[in-house]
Design a protein around this motif. Structure first.
Motif, PDB file in Angstrom:
ATOM      1  N   MET A  85       0.850  -1.197   0.000  1.00  0.00           N
ATOM      2  CA  MET A  85       0.000   0.000   0.000  1.00  0.00           C
ATOM      3  C   MET A  85       0.883   1.243   0.000  1.00  0.00           C
ATOM      4  O   MET A  85       1.872   1.310   0.737  1.00  0.00           O
ATOM      5  CB  MET A  85      -0.924  -0.012   1.218  1.00  0.00           C
ATOM      6  N   THR A  86       0.551   2.245  -0.791  1.00  0.00           N
ATOM      7  CA  THR A  86       1.364   3.449  -0.916  1.00  0.00           C
ATOM      8  C   THR A  86       1.231   4.329   0.319  1.00  0.00           C
ATOM      9  O   THR A  86       0.319   4.166   1.140  1.00  0.00           O
ATOM     10  CB  THR A  86       0.937   4.244  -2.147  1.00  0.00           C
ATOM     11  N   ASP A  87       2.182   5.280   0.424  1.00  0.00           N
ATOM     12  CA  ASP A  87       2.137   6.217   1.549  1.00  0.00           C
ATOM     13  C   ASP A  87       0.845   7.023   1.544  1.00  0.00           C
ATOM     14  O   ASP A  87       0.276   7.303   2.605  1.00  0.00           O
ATOM     15  CB  ASP A  87       3.341   7.157   1.486  1.00  0.00           C
ATOM     16  N   ALA A  88       0.388   7.412   0.334  1.00  0.00           N
ATOM     17  CA  ALA A  88      -0.853   8.183   0.250  1.00  0.00           C
ATOM     18  C   ALA A  88      -2.038   7.377   0.768  1.00  0.00           C
ATOM     19  O   ALA A  88      -2.888   7.894   1.510  1.00  0.00           O
ATOM     20  CB  ALA A  88      -1.100   8.602  -1.194  1.00  0.00           C
ATOM     21  N   ALA A  89      -2.092   6.103   0.396  1.00  0.00           N
ATOM     22  CA  ALA A  89      -3.194   5.256   0.849  1.00  0.00           C
ATOM     23  C   ALA A  89      -3.151   5.080   2.362  1.00  0.00           C
ATOM     24  O   ALA A  89      -4.187   5.139   3.038  1.00  0.00           O
ATOM     25  CB  ALA A  89      -3.147   3.901   0.151  1.00  0.00           C
ATOM     26  N   LEU A  90      -1.960   4.858   2.918  1.00  0.00           N
ATOM     27  CA  LEU A  90      -1.833   4.701   4.370  1.00  0.00           C
ATOM     28  C   LEU A  90      -2.258   5.976   5.094  1.00  0.00           C
ATOM     29  O   LEU A  90      -2.917   5.923   6.140  1.00  0.00           O
ATOM     30  CB  LEU A  90      -0.398   4.338   4.729  1.00  0.00           C
ATOM     31  N   THR A  91      -1.885   7.121   4.535  1.00  0.00           N
ATOM     32  CA  THR A  91      -2.289   8.391   5.137  1.00  0.00           C
ATOM     33  C   THR A  91      -3.801   8.536   5.128  1.00  0.00           C
ATOM     34  O   THR A  91      -4.410   8.980   6.113  1.00  0.00           O
ATOM     35  CB  THR A  91      -1.651   9.564   4.378  1.00  0.00           C
ATOM     36  N   LEU A  92      -4.436   8.115   4.024  1.00  0.00           N
ATOM     37  CA  LEU A  92      -5.884   8.238   3.911  1.00  0.00           C
ATOM     38  C   LEU A  92      -6.603   7.192   4.761  1.00  0.00           C
ATOM     39  O   LEU A  92      -7.735   7.428   5.193  1.00  0.00           O
ATOM     40  CB  LEU A  92      -6.301   8.127   2.447  1.00  0.00           C
ATOM     41  N   VAL A  93      -5.969   6.046   5.001  1.00  0.00           N
ATOM     42  CA  VAL A  93      -6.542   5.097   5.963  1.00  0.00           C
ATOM     43  C   VAL A  93      -6.588   5.742   7.347  1.00  0.00           C
ATOM     44  O   VAL A  93      -7.596   5.656   8.062  1.00  0.00           O
ATOM     45  CB  VAL A  93      -5.719   3.789   6.010  1.00  0.00           C
ATOM     46  N   GLY A  94      -5.483   6.403   7.720  1.00  0.00           N
ATOM     47  CA  GLY A  94      -5.465   7.110   8.997  1.00  0.00           C
ATOM     48  C   GLY A  94      -6.543   8.178   9.066  1.00  0.00           C
ATOM     49  O   GLY A  94      -7.186   8.356  10.118  1.00  0.00           O
ATOM     50  N   ARG A  95      -6.747   8.875   7.964  1.00  0.00           N
ATOM     51  CA  ARG A  95      -7.814   9.880   7.930  1.00  0.00           C
ATOM     52  C   ARG A  95      -9.171   9.223   8.147  1.00  0.00           C
ATOM     53  O   ARG A  95     -10.007   9.734   8.907  1.00  0.00           O
ATOM     54  CB  ARG A  95      -7.794  10.602   6.576  1.00  0.00           C
ATOM     55  N   GLY A  96      -9.400   8.077   7.482  1.00  0.00           N
ATOM     56  CA  GLY A  96     -10.679   7.387   7.635  1.00  0.00           C
ATOM     57  C   GLY A  96     -10.922   6.933   9.059  1.00  0.00           C
ATOM     58  O   GLY A  96     -12.049   7.017   9.571  1.00  0.00           O
ATOM     59  N   VAL A  97      -9.873   6.455   9.718  1.00  0.00           N
ATOM     60  CA  VAL A  97     -10.007   6.031  11.117  1.00  0.00           C
ATOM     61  C   VAL A  97     -10.324   7.237  12.008  1.00  0.00           C
ATOM     62  O   VAL A  97     -11.171   7.159  12.908  1.00  0.00           O
ATOM     63  CB  VAL A  97      -8.724   5.332  11.587  1.00  0.00           C
ATOM     64  N   ARG A  98      -9.672   8.364  11.743  1.00  0.00           N
ATOM     65  CA  ARG A  98      -9.941   9.564  12.545  1.00  0.00           C
ATOM     66  C   ARG A  98     -11.373  10.045  12.333  1.00  0.00           C
ATOM     67  O   ARG A  98     -12.037  10.494  13.280  1.00  0.00           O
ATOM     68  CB  ARG A  98      -8.944  10.673  12.196  1.00  0.00           C
ATOM     69  N   VAL A 130      -3.367  12.932  -6.080  1.00  0.00           N
ATOM     70  CA  VAL A 130      -3.713  11.672  -5.423  1.00  0.00           C
ATOM     71  C   VAL A 130      -4.762  10.986  -6.287  1.00  0.00           C
ATOM     72  O   VAL A 130      -5.811  11.563  -6.574  1.00  0.00           O
ATOM     73  CB  VAL A 130      -4.262  11.902  -4.005  1.00  0.00           C
ATOM     74  N   GLY A 131      -4.495   9.762  -6.707  1.00  0.00           N
ATOM     75  CA  GLY A 131      -5.376   9.077  -7.633  1.00  0.00           C
ATOM     76  C   GLY A 131      -6.526   8.353  -6.964  1.00  0.00           C
ATOM     77  O   GLY A 131      -6.713   8.389  -5.744  1.00  0.00           O
ATOM     78  N   ALA A 132      -7.305   7.647  -7.790  1.00  0.00           N
ATOM     79  CA  ALA A 132      -8.503   6.966  -7.316  1.00  0.00           C
ATOM     80  C   ALA A 132      -8.175   5.854  -6.332  1.00  0.00           C
ATOM     81  O   ALA A 132      -8.845   5.704  -5.307  1.00  0.00           O
ATOM     82  CB  ALA A 132      -9.279   6.405  -8.512  1.00  0.00           C
ATOM     83  N   VAL A 133      -7.146   5.067  -6.634  1.00  0.00           N
ATOM     84  CA  VAL A 133      -6.851   3.899  -5.793  1.00  0.00           C
ATOM     85  C   VAL A 133      -6.513   4.310  -4.362  1.00  0.00           C
ATOM     86  O   VAL A 133      -7.099   3.758  -3.411  1.00  0.00           O
ATOM     87  CB  VAL A 133      -5.721   3.059  -6.421  1.00  0.00           C
ATOM     88  N   PRO A 134      -5.599   5.264  -4.124  1.00  0.00           N
ATOM     89  CA  PRO A 134      -5.325   5.648  -2.730  1.00  0.00           C
ATOM     90  C   PRO A 134      -6.553   6.225  -2.021  1.00  0.00           C
ATOM     91  O   PRO A 134      -6.762   5.952  -0.835  1.00  0.00           O
ATOM     92  CB  PRO A 134      -4.215   6.699  -2.857  1.00  0.00           C
ATOM     93  N   ILE A 135      -7.345   7.017  -2.736  1.00  0.00           N
ATOM     94  CA  ILE A 135      -8.522   7.637  -2.113  1.00  0.00           C
ATOM     95  C   ILE A 135      -9.501   6.565  -1.638  1.00  0.00           C
ATOM     96  O   ILE A 135      -9.946   6.556  -0.489  1.00  0.00           O
ATOM     97  CB  ILE A 135      -9.209   8.604  -3.088  1.00  0.00           C
ATOM     98  N   LEU A 136      -9.834   5.644  -2.532  1.00  0.00           N
ATOM     99  CA  LEU A 136     -10.801   4.606  -2.174  1.00  0.00           C
ATOM    100  C   LEU A 136     -10.195   3.581  -1.226  1.00  0.00           C
ATOM    101  O   LEU A 136     -10.876   3.079  -0.325  1.00  0.00           O
ATOM    102  CB  LEU A 136     -11.324   3.929  -3.440  1.00  0.00           C
ATOM    103  N   ALA A 137      -8.905   3.267  -1.423  1.00  0.00           N
ATOM    104  CA  ALA A 137      -8.245   2.318  -0.531  1.00  0.00           C
ATOM    105  C   ALA A 137      -8.196   2.855   0.903  1.00  0.00           C
ATOM    106  O   ALA A 137      -8.231   2.080   1.863  1.00  0.00           O
ATOM    107  CB  ALA A 137      -6.834   2.015  -1.022  1.00  0.00           C
ATOM    108  N   GLY A 138      -8.117   4.167   1.056  1.00  0.00           N
ATOM    109  CA  GLY A 138      -8.149   4.754   2.390  1.00  0.00           C
ATOM    110  C   GLY A 138      -9.449   4.447   3.099  1.00  0.00           C
ATOM    111  O   GLY A 138      -9.465   4.085   4.282  1.00  0.00           O
ATOM    112  N   HIS A 139     -10.563   4.577   2.385  1.00  0.00           N
ATOM    113  CA  HIS A 139     -11.871   4.257   2.973  1.00  0.00           C
ATOM    114  C   HIS A 139     -12.000   2.770   3.253  1.00  0.00           C
ATOM    115  O   HIS A 139     -12.545   2.366   4.288  1.00  0.00           O
ATOM    116  CB  HIS A 139     -12.985   4.725   2.032  1.00  0.00           C
TER     117      HIS A 139
END
Length: 250
Positions: free
Chosen positions: A1-14, A94-103
């Motif tokens: 998983m990319t850094d962007a996706a991991l960052t967006l996962v953290g955002r989703g958890v918050r 930031v592309g589609a995959v990191p955005i959706l992968a974050g959720h």
């Protein structure tokens, strides 16, 4: 998983932490339904097995957890689309995959918490699985595959819905699907016209696999059928999410 996706996962958890009402509901409601089935209806239901009803019903409740936890993803994606958050992310390359992968990643975290809560309460009221470490690992792996598939499907539903309110309707579908299955009663106790759907929908082989693995009983080909359903749903969800994201962000 990319850094962007991991960052967006953290955002989703918050975001989940900042909306405790929805988080508590998604975690507590499956537990309440388990208690209702075990204590209100369990004494009147003959499952045709020698296990206690709570042990029989836990796999179905785990899939209810998956449905509740994943359906929140649809609302979150729809809210981001409506508020223009996705456009802001895209302006940052930031592309589609990191955005959706974050959720989707946040959905997996929510489901981990709700699964732990359900299993913990189930043990308190008499759940007694017989699986060894390999059985538990296989059951958790299969549950992870199902949660991953329905979370991506929920992300696609969030892109398809034009409002968060419409996206929340996905909750009803995910909540309903375990009922016409072997989650709470054997399929052969249902009306004959329902057998075809109940026996061959995606939830039933997952439940039968989890039940067999947790009770250390033969599962036959059910896990392979369940994994095939999960893979098919995941492939469909990924393709649909990509197409809908491109259509919504032109």
């Amino acid at each position: 998983m990319t850094d962007a996706a991991l960052t967006l996962v953290g955002r989703g958890v918050r975001l989940s932490r900042r909306n405790p009402d929805a988080l508590i509901t998604s975690m507590v409601l499956p537990v309440m339904l388990m208690l209702v089935f075990v204590y209100f209806f369990g004494g009147a239901i003959d499952t045709g097995t020698h296990t206690s009803y709570v042990t029989y019903v836990v796999p179905g409740v785990l899939l209810l957890c998956a449905g509740f936890g994943a359906s929140t993803t649809a609302v979150r994606v729809s809210e981001d689309m409506k508020a223009g958050i996705v456009d802001r992310f895209r302006s940052l390359d930031v592309g589609a995959v990191p955005i959706l992968a974050g959720h989707v990643g946040a959905s997996l975290v929510r489901n981990l918490l709700s699964t732990a809560l359900v299993v913990g309460v189930a043990f308190l009221i008499g759940f007694r699985p017989e699986a060894g470490p390999a059985g538990w690992a296989a059951a958790l792996g299969l549950l992870f595959a199902f949660v991953l598939a329905v979370s991506w499907l929920s992300a696609a539903a969030g892109l398809l819905a034009r409002t968060p309110e419409a996206a929340s309707g996905f909750t009803f579908f995910m909540m309903f699907l375990p009922y016409p299955s072997s989650a709470f009663v054997p399929v052969d106790t249902m009306p004959g016209w329902l057998h075809g759907f109940a026996g061959h929908q995606p939830v039933t082989p997952v439940i039968e696999s989890l039940r067999g693995l947790l009770l250390d009983r033969p599962v036959g080909g059910a896990p392979w059928t369940a994994l095939a359903w999960c893979a098919g749903l995941l492939a469909l969800a990924l393709a649909l999410s990509g197409a809908l994201f491109r259509a919504r962000t032109r």
